[in-house]
Design a protein around this motif. Structure first.
Motif, PDB file in Angstrom:
ATOM      1  N   LYS A  33       0.699  -1.148   0.129  1.00  0.00           N
ATOM      2  CA  LYS A  33      -0.074  -0.105   0.056  1.00  0.00           C
ATOM      3  C   LYS A  33       0.952   1.352  -0.045  1.00  0.00           C
ATOM      4  CE  LYS A  33      -2.174  -0.884   4.029  1.00  0.00           C
ATOM      5  NZ  LYS A  33      -3.200  -0.632   5.189  1.00  0.00           N
ATOM      6  N   ASP A  34       2.136   1.154   0.395  1.00  0.00           N
ATOM      7  CA  ASP A  34       2.770   2.263   0.398  1.00  0.00           C
ATOM      8  C   ASP A  34       3.746   2.214  -0.824  1.00  0.00           C
ATOM      9  OD1 ASP A  34       2.077   3.187   3.092  1.00  0.00           O
ATOM     10  OD2 ASP A  34       3.414   1.551   3.734  1.00  0.00           O
ATOM     11  N   ASN A  42      -2.264   0.450  -7.856  1.00  0.00           N
ATOM     12  CA  ASN A  42      -2.363   2.103  -7.044  1.00  0.00           C
ATOM     13  C   ASN A  42      -3.726   2.775  -6.974  1.00  0.00           C
ATOM     14  OD1 ASN A  42      -0.996   4.268  -6.058  1.00  0.00           O
ATOM     15  ND2 ASN A  42      -1.107   5.541  -7.821  1.00  0.00           N
ATOM     16  N   THR A  43      -4.641   2.538  -7.797  1.00  0.00           N
ATOM     17  CA  THR A  43      -5.648   3.136  -8.205  1.00  0.00           C
ATOM     18  C   THR A  43      -6.560   2.733  -6.944  1.00  0.00           C
ATOM     19  OG1 THR A  43      -5.728   3.432 -10.394  1.00  0.00           O
ATOM     20  CG2 THR A  43      -7.811   3.234  -9.520  1.00  0.00           C
ATOM     21  N   VAL A  45      -5.852   1.213  -4.247  1.00  0.00           N
ATOM     22  CA  VAL A  45      -5.242   1.686  -2.878  1.00  0.00           C
ATOM     23  C   VAL A  45      -5.659   3.061  -2.555  1.00  0.00           C
ATOM     24  CG1 VAL A  45      -2.907   2.280  -1.849  1.00  0.00           C
ATOM     25  CG2 VAL A  45      -3.067   0.118  -2.681  1.00  0.00           C
ATOM     26  N   GLN A  46      -5.566   3.946  -3.768  1.00  0.00           N
ATOM     27  CA  GLN A  46      -5.909   5.263  -3.146  1.00  0.00           C
ATOM     28  C   GLN A  46      -7.295   5.398  -2.976  1.00  0.00           C
ATOM     29  OE1 GLN A  46      -3.614   7.380  -2.675  1.00  0.00           O
ATOM     30  NE2 GLN A  46      -2.056   6.027  -3.575  1.00  0.00           N
ATOM     31  N   ILE A  47      -8.201   4.768  -3.610  1.00  0.00           N
ATOM     32  CA  ILE A  47      -9.844   4.715  -3.347  1.00  0.00           C
ATOM     33  C   ILE A  47      -9.943   4.226  -2.048  1.00  0.00           C
ATOM     34  CG2 ILE A  47     -11.804   3.532  -3.795  1.00  0.00           C
ATOM     35  CD1 ILE A  47     -11.066   3.681  -6.620  1.00  0.00           C
ATOM     36  N   LYS A  49      -7.804   4.169   0.538  1.00  0.00           N
ATOM     37  CA  LYS A  49      -7.251   5.336   1.606  1.00  0.00           C
ATOM     38  C   LYS A  49      -8.488   6.502   1.691  1.00  0.00           C
ATOM     39  CE  LYS A  49      -2.346   4.450   1.436  1.00  0.00           C
ATOM     40  NZ  LYS A  49      -1.041   4.941   0.981  1.00  0.00           N
ATOM     41  N   SER A  50      -8.953   6.818   0.617  1.00  0.00           N
ATOM     42  CA  SER A  50      -9.845   8.059   0.602  1.00  0.00           C
ATOM     43  C   SER A  50     -11.012   7.586   1.332  1.00  0.00           C
ATOM     44  CB  SER A  50     -10.046   8.379  -0.918  1.00  0.00           C
ATOM     45  OG  SER A  50     -10.850   7.513  -1.583  1.00  0.00           O
ATOM     46  N   CYS A  92      -9.828  -3.814 -10.496  1.00  0.00           N
ATOM     47  CA  CYS A  92      -9.551  -2.421 -10.843  1.00  0.00           C
ATOM     48  C   CYS A  92     -10.854  -1.775 -11.280  1.00  0.00           C
ATOM     49  CB  CYS A  92      -8.463  -1.976 -11.332  1.00  0.00           C
ATOM     50  SG  CYS A  92      -7.943  -0.078 -11.326  1.00  0.00           S
ATOM     51  N   TYR A  99     -17.002   2.421  -6.932  1.00  0.00           N
ATOM     52  CA  TYR A  99     -16.712   3.703  -6.101  1.00  0.00           C
ATOM     53  C   TYR A  99     -17.555   4.970  -6.568  1.00  0.00           C
ATOM     54  CZ  TYR A  99     -13.671   7.494  -4.462  1.00  0.00           C
ATOM     55  OH  TYR A  99     -13.294   8.655  -3.718  1.00  0.00           O
TER      56      TYR A  99
END
Lengths: 114, 80
Positions: A33-34, A42-43, A45-47, A49-50, A92, A99
């Motif tokens: 995730k980092d 990455n997409t 992970v960002q979702i 996290k948000s 994804c 989302y």
């Protein structure tokens, strides 16, 4: 005829059962995730996290057996693979669409309460 | 062999689409595709099932495709 040895051994299957049921949200991805190592991973992970939900990530690049076995376990040919509440949710594209429609948020909220 | 044509013909024969757009996003080497597909076969199916149908139709091709993005998998009704 000798068939290719299956990636999904009974041991791996029971380990995966445990992993996806003992965490509400699990993402099997390329990288961590980092440090995501692929745009699709990455997409997602960002979702996540948000949306501020706790989630585990597992790097499939570190283990070829896991990578092959998971494809069979999920009946899904690519990564990332998102599991919510013990169930395969999608890759994804599915995650992005859910989302955008607000369906992912709804499902995650439900999962967090269950 | 053109991978894009292979992908298109597989999807056409297995999912009988009324609209199909396959874009090679790998710059021509056939490693990644974006698919937009409209088919009556998607009727009554959830998004995950629809994507699974696309994946299944391309099972052989998937071994060589690194990235397949199903941008749209809708019914003719939803496409209007």
């Amino acid at each position: 005829i000798v068939r290719c040895s299956s990636g999904l051994t009974p041991q791996l299957k029971s380990t995966l059962d445990k992993v996806v049921t003992s965490n509400k949200v699990v993402l099997f991805m390329k990288g961590t995730k980092d440090f995501p190592q692929c745009g699709f991973s990455n997409t997602v992970v960002q979702i996540l996290k948000s949306l501020n939900v706790p989630f585990e990530t597992i790097n499939i690049l570190e283990n070829e057996l896991l990578r092959q076995g998971l494809k069979e376990y999920s009946s899904w040919p690519t990564f990332p693979q998102l599991y919510i509440d013990g169930e395969f949710f999608g890759g994804c594209d599915i995650t992005v669409e859910a989302y955008q429609k607000g369906e992912l948020q709804e499902l995650l909220e439900k999962a967090m309460l269950s | 062999k053109c991978k894009k044509l292979q992908v298109e013909s597989c999807l056409k024969s297995k999912l009988n689409p009324t609209h199909l757009e396959v874009v090679d996003t790998s710059g021509g080497c056939g490693a990644s595709f974006v698919v937009e597909i409209v088919s009556e076969e998607f009727e009554g199916k959830r998004l995950l099932e629809r994507h699974r149908m696309v994946n299944a139709a391309l099972e052989e091709e998937m071994k060589e495709i690194h990235a397949l993005s199903v941008k749209k998998a809708v019914t003719p009704e939803q496409w209007k």
